[in-house]
Scaffold this motif. Structure first.
Motif, PDB file in Angstrom:
ATOM      1  N   MET A  97       4.906 -33.856  33.621  1.00  0.00           N
ATOM      2  CA  MET A  97       5.125 -34.234  34.857  1.00  0.00           C
ATOM      3  C   MET A  97       5.006 -33.011  35.902  1.00  0.00           C
ATOM      4  O   MET A  97       5.201 -33.236  37.085  1.00  0.00           O
ATOM      5  CB  MET A  97       6.749 -34.732  35.099  1.00  0.00           C
ATOM      6  CG  MET A  97       7.066 -35.855  34.611  1.00  0.00           C
ATOM      7  SD  MET A  97       8.758 -36.454  34.419  1.00  0.00           S
ATOM      8  CE  MET A  97       9.492 -35.718  36.151  1.00  0.00           C
ATOM      9  N   GLY A 100       1.067 -28.043  36.588  1.00  0.00           N
ATOM     10  CA  GLY A 100       0.593 -26.290  36.927  1.00  0.00           C
ATOM     11  C   GLY A 100      -0.936 -26.297  36.828  1.00  0.00           C
ATOM     12  O   GLY A 100      -1.742 -27.360  37.209  1.00  0.00           O
ATOM     13  N   GLY A 102      -2.139 -26.521  33.753  1.00  0.00           N
ATOM     14  CA  GLY A 102      -2.461 -27.254  32.775  1.00  0.00           C
ATOM     15  C   GLY A 102      -2.568 -26.699  31.410  1.00  0.00           C
ATOM     16  O   GLY A 102      -3.195 -27.079  30.376  1.00  0.00           O
ATOM     17  N   VAL A 103      -2.161 -25.539  31.324  1.00  0.00           N
ATOM     18  CA  VAL A 103      -2.225 -24.684  29.915  1.00  0.00           C
ATOM     19  C   VAL A 103      -1.764 -25.510  28.888  1.00  0.00           C
ATOM     20  O   VAL A 103      -2.303 -25.832  27.720  1.00  0.00           O
ATOM     21  CB  VAL A 103      -1.801 -23.441  30.142  1.00  0.00           C
ATOM     22  CG1 VAL A 103      -2.101 -22.774  28.783  1.00  0.00           C
ATOM     23  CG2 VAL A 103      -2.634 -22.469  31.057  1.00  0.00           C
ATOM     24  N   VAL A 117       0.588 -34.538  35.991  1.00  0.00           N
ATOM     25  CA  VAL A 117       0.975 -34.722  37.614  1.00  0.00           C
ATOM     26  C   VAL A 117       0.893 -33.467  37.999  1.00  0.00           C
ATOM     27  O   VAL A 117       2.000 -32.646  37.675  1.00  0.00           O
ATOM     28  CB  VAL A 117       1.982 -35.691  37.644  1.00  0.00           C
ATOM     29  CG1 VAL A 117       2.245 -36.202  39.183  1.00  0.00           C
ATOM     30  CG2 VAL A 117       1.714 -37.084  36.706  1.00  0.00           C
ATOM     31  N   GLU A 118       0.238 -33.035  39.371  1.00  0.00           N
ATOM     32  CA  GLU A 118       0.522 -31.899  39.879  1.00  0.00           C
ATOM     33  C   GLU A 118       0.778 -32.033  41.163  1.00  0.00           C
ATOM     34  O   GLU A 118      -0.057 -32.656  41.781  1.00  0.00           O
ATOM     35  CB  GLU A 118      -0.519 -30.731  39.443  1.00  0.00           C
ATOM     36  CG  GLU A 118      -0.450 -29.463  40.370  1.00  0.00           C
ATOM     37  CD  GLU A 118       0.897 -28.881  40.297  1.00  0.00           C
ATOM     38  OE1 GLU A 118       1.626 -28.391  39.039  1.00  0.00           O
ATOM     39  OE2 GLU A 118       1.504 -28.314  41.343  1.00  0.00           O
ATOM     40  N   GLN A 119       1.763 -31.565  41.873  1.00  0.00           N
ATOM     41  CA  GLN A 119       2.057 -31.823  43.353  1.00  0.00           C
ATOM     42  C   GLN A 119       1.100 -30.827  44.508  1.00  0.00           C
ATOM     43  O   GLN A 119       0.893 -31.250  45.237  1.00  0.00           O
ATOM     44  CB  GLN A 119       3.271 -31.747  43.678  1.00  0.00           C
ATOM     45  CG  GLN A 119       4.170 -30.322  43.644  1.00  0.00           C
ATOM     46  CD  GLN A 119       5.204 -30.195  44.361  1.00  0.00           C
ATOM     47  OE1 GLN A 119       5.865 -31.036  44.747  1.00  0.00           O
ATOM     48  NE2 GLN A 119       5.625 -28.901  44.598  1.00  0.00           N
ATOM     49  N   ASN A 120       0.801 -29.505  43.833  1.00  0.00           N
ATOM     50  CA  ASN A 120       0.180 -28.667  44.603  1.00  0.00           C
ATOM     51  C   ASN A 120      -1.494 -28.733  44.706  1.00  0.00           C
ATOM     52  O   ASN A 120      -1.961 -28.791  43.608  1.00  0.00           O
ATOM     53  CB  ASN A 120       0.403 -27.314  44.063  1.00  0.00           C
ATOM     54  CG  ASN A 120      -0.156 -26.261  45.311  1.00  0.00           C
ATOM     55  OD1 ASN A 120      -1.405 -25.882  44.894  1.00  0.00           O
ATOM     56  ND2 ASN A 120       0.742 -25.544  45.893  1.00  0.00           N
ATOM     57  N   GLY A 143       0.062 -35.630  42.634  1.00  0.00           N
ATOM     58  CA  GLY A 143       1.302 -36.331  43.083  1.00  0.00           C
ATOM     59  C   GLY A 143       2.762 -35.644  42.842  1.00  0.00           C
ATOM     60  O   GLY A 143       2.911 -34.537  42.277  1.00  0.00           O
ATOM     61  N   GLY A 145       5.600 -35.688  40.173  1.00  0.00           N
ATOM     62  CA  GLY A 145       6.161 -36.076  38.818  1.00  0.00           C
ATOM     63  C   GLY A 145       7.186 -36.965  38.550  1.00  0.00           C
ATOM     64  O   GLY A 145       6.973 -38.126  37.960  1.00  0.00           O
ATOM     65  N   TYR A 161       6.910 -34.385  29.167  1.00  0.00           N
ATOM     66  CA  TYR A 161       7.187 -33.034  28.755  1.00  0.00           C
ATOM     67  C   TYR A 161       7.487 -32.404  30.411  1.00  0.00           C
ATOM     68  O   TYR A 161       6.811 -32.997  31.428  1.00  0.00           O
ATOM     69  CB  TYR A 161       5.599 -32.706  28.323  1.00  0.00           C
ATOM     70  CG  TYR A 161       5.725 -31.162  28.469  1.00  0.00           C
ATOM     71  CD1 TYR A 161       6.445 -30.360  27.628  1.00  0.00           C
ATOM     72  CD2 TYR A 161       4.738 -30.111  29.331  1.00  0.00           C
ATOM     73  CE1 TYR A 161       6.240 -29.102  27.553  1.00  0.00           C
ATOM     74  CE2 TYR A 161       4.988 -28.992  29.046  1.00  0.00           C
ATOM     75  CZ  TYR A 161       5.513 -28.382  28.166  1.00  0.00           C
ATOM     76  OH  TYR A 161       5.444 -26.880  28.204  1.00  0.00           O
ATOM     77  N   MET A 165       9.628 -25.586  37.728  1.00  0.00           N
ATOM     78  CA  MET A 165       9.822 -24.278  38.086  1.00  0.00           C
ATOM     79  C   MET A 165      11.417 -24.063  38.032  1.00  0.00           C
ATOM     80  O   MET A 165      12.383 -24.793  38.799  1.00  0.00           O
ATOM     81  CB  MET A 165       9.462 -24.266  39.599  1.00  0.00           C
ATOM     82  CG  MET A 165       8.667 -22.817  40.005  1.00  0.00           C
ATOM     83  SD  MET A 165       7.181 -22.388  38.757  1.00  0.00           S
ATOM     84  CE  MET A 165       6.086 -22.667  39.775  1.00  0.00           C
ATOM     85  N   ASP A 186       3.702 -22.593  45.126  1.00  0.00           N
ATOM     86  CA  ASP A 186       4.685 -23.628  45.270  1.00  0.00           C
ATOM     87  C   ASP A 186       5.726 -23.531  46.355  1.00  0.00           C
ATOM     88  O   ASP A 186       6.567 -22.248  46.397  1.00  0.00           O
ATOM     89  CB  ASP A 186       5.354 -23.848  43.723  1.00  0.00           C
ATOM     90  CG  ASP A 186       6.234 -24.956  43.637  1.00  0.00           C
ATOM     91  OD1 ASP A 186       6.110 -25.851  44.687  1.00  0.00           O
ATOM     92  OD2 ASP A 186       6.753 -25.155  42.629  1.00  0.00           O
TER      93      ASP A 186
HETATM   94  C1  LIG Z   1       6.203 -23.887  35.660  1.00  0.00           C
HETATM   95  S1  LIG Z   1       4.978 -24.733  36.685  1.00  0.00           S
HETATM   96  C2  LIG Z   1       4.135 -25.429  35.038  1.00  0.00           C
HETATM   97  C3  LIG Z   1       3.227 -24.770  34.174  1.00  0.00           C
HETATM   98  C4  LIG Z   1       2.453 -25.625  33.360  1.00  0.00           C
HETATM   99  N1  LIG Z   1       3.194 -26.036  32.273  1.00  0.00           N
HETATM  100  C5  LIG Z   1       1.185 -24.766  32.689  1.00  0.00           C
HETATM  101  O1  LIG Z   1       0.954 -24.775  31.744  1.00  0.00           O
HETATM  102  O2  LIG Z   1       0.484 -24.511  33.630  1.00  0.00           O
HETATM  103  C6  LIG Z   1       5.594 -25.858  37.433  1.00  0.00           C
HETATM  104  C7  LIG Z   1       4.689 -26.778  38.280  1.00  0.00           C
HETATM  105  O3  LIG Z   1       5.201 -27.825  38.799  1.00  0.00           O
HETATM  106  C8  LIG Z   1       4.800 -28.053  40.131  1.00  0.00           C
HETATM  107  N2  LIG Z   1       5.542 -29.020  40.752  1.00  0.00           N
HETATM  108  C9  LIG Z   1       6.851 -28.678  41.202  1.00  0.00           C
HETATM  109  N3  LIG Z   1       7.417 -29.744  41.643  1.00  0.00           N
HETATM  110  C10 LIG Z   1       6.445 -30.780  41.301  1.00  0.00           C
HETATM  111  C11 LIG Z   1       6.814 -32.325  41.636  1.00  0.00           C
HETATM  112  N4  LIG Z   1       7.801 -32.892  42.239  1.00  0.00           N
HETATM  113  N5  LIG Z   1       5.828 -33.084  41.054  1.00  0.00           N
HETATM  114  C12 LIG Z   1       4.682 -32.486  40.349  1.00  0.00           C
HETATM  115  N6  LIG Z   1       4.616 -31.168  40.290  1.00  0.00           N
HETATM  116  C13 LIG Z   1       5.563 -30.262  40.723  1.00  0.00           C
HETATM  117  C14 LIG Z   1       4.532 -26.756  40.709  1.00  0.00           C
HETATM  118  O4  LIG Z   1       3.447 -26.731  41.767  1.00  0.00           O
HETATM  119  C15 LIG Z   1       4.122 -25.836  39.501  1.00  0.00           C
HETATM  120  O5  LIG Z   1       2.729 -25.878  39.270  1.00  0.00           O
END
Ligand SMILES: C[S@@+](CC[C@H](N)C(=O)[O-])C[C@H]1O[C@@H](n2cnc3c(N)ncnc32)[C@H](O)[C@@H]1O
Length: 240
Positions: A97, A100, A102-103, A117-120, A143, A145, A161, A165, A186
């Motif tokens: 959800m 980020g 995508g790692v 799903v990523e919003q940024n 979009g 998550g 999963y 943040m 973000d």
């Molecule tokens: C901690 S990072 C995830 C890192 C990811 N697990 C990786 O391996 O790169 C959190 C991500 O969630 C995104 N995010 C925050 N709110 C969100 C939402 N409502 N829907 C989708 N993505 C969102 C942020 O832009 C950020 O890229």
């Protein structure tokens, strides 16, 4: 629109990820073929360096490019991530959800059907390009998550999963470079413990097998996970 600096004469339509991202990008041709790494002023932008996309953000030095080895490490069947998600030897569909770069999600996609799903928009474009570069098939969406989760029919995913943040705790201990970039991009409020509790409940209503929450090693548990796997700096709490 996100500016995309590219070498002059480069046919962007040949890039496999281009059709999914074209509506987000404003291409800017570099002035000389020899200077594809030239910089442009202003807010963060992307630049095409050979076949790789880089993020250029003036708050950091140099360009940032996602690395295959990071995904490979997490994709090992013995990794805490794969074991927590239970994807080895199972035919699981996973919803990541908060994708980020995508790692994590792309590592899981080596073993399972993964929707990310990523919003940024900048993170989305980098992630989309990265998946192609690694030859990983996954459903990558720009979009929200939680919204995606509430739209999902009850039986759509075995695993949800969650890696939202969290607020910065120890400002002296910087997270890795990718996470620093994600934090800088973000603009949304980090999730509170109460917000994550709600997310876990929402996710449990959808996941057929489990919900996996990634946390920093010393963060308190939220609710009662069935088990936890602890790495050097992070912990995966698993709710079944
Ligand atoms: C901690 S990072 C995830 C890192 C990811 N697990 C990786 O391996 O790169 C959190 C991500 O969630 C995104 N995010 C925050 N709110 C969100 C939402 N409502 N829907 C989708 N993505 C969102 C942020 O832009 C950020 O890229």
């Amino acid at each position: 629109m996100i500016r995309l600096l590219h070498p002059p004469g480069r046919d962007l339509s040949q890039l496999a990820w281009w059709p999914d991202c074209v509506h987000l990008l404003e291409p800017v041709a570099a002035s000389h073929a020899e200077e594809p790494l030239a910089e442009i002023e202003g807010s963060p932008y992307l630049r095409l360096n050979g076949d790789r996309l880089e993020l250029v953000d003036r708050r950091f030095s140099g360009g940032f490019c996602l690395k295959a080895e990071d995904v490979a490490r997490h994709a090992k069947s013995t990794s805490f991530l794969c074991r927590a998600a239970g994807v080895i030897g199972a035919e699981f569909r996973v919803l990541d959800m908060f994708a980020g770069f995508g790692v994590d999600g792309l590592a899981l996609a080596r073993h399972a059907d993964v929707t990310l799903v990523e919003q940024n928009p900048i993170a989305f474009v980098l992630l989309r390009e990265f998946a192609d570069r690694l030859g990983i098939r996954a459903d990558i969406r720009l979009g929200d998550g939680p919204e995606e989760l509430s739209k999902a029919i009850t039986s759509a995913y075995e695993v949800v999963y969650l890696d939202p943040m969290f607020p910065m705790r120890n400002k002296k201990a910087l997270p890795n470079r990718g996470m620093q970039h994600l934090r800088a991009l973000d603009v949304s409020e980090p999730f509170s413990e109460a917000g994550v509790t709600n997310l876990i409940e929402l996710a449990r209503g959808c996941a057929l097998d489990r919900v996996v929450l990634k946390r920093r090693l010393r963060d308190p548990q939220i609710g009662k996970p069935n088990f936890s796997l602890k790495g050097r700096t992070v912990r995966f709490d698993v709710y079944r």
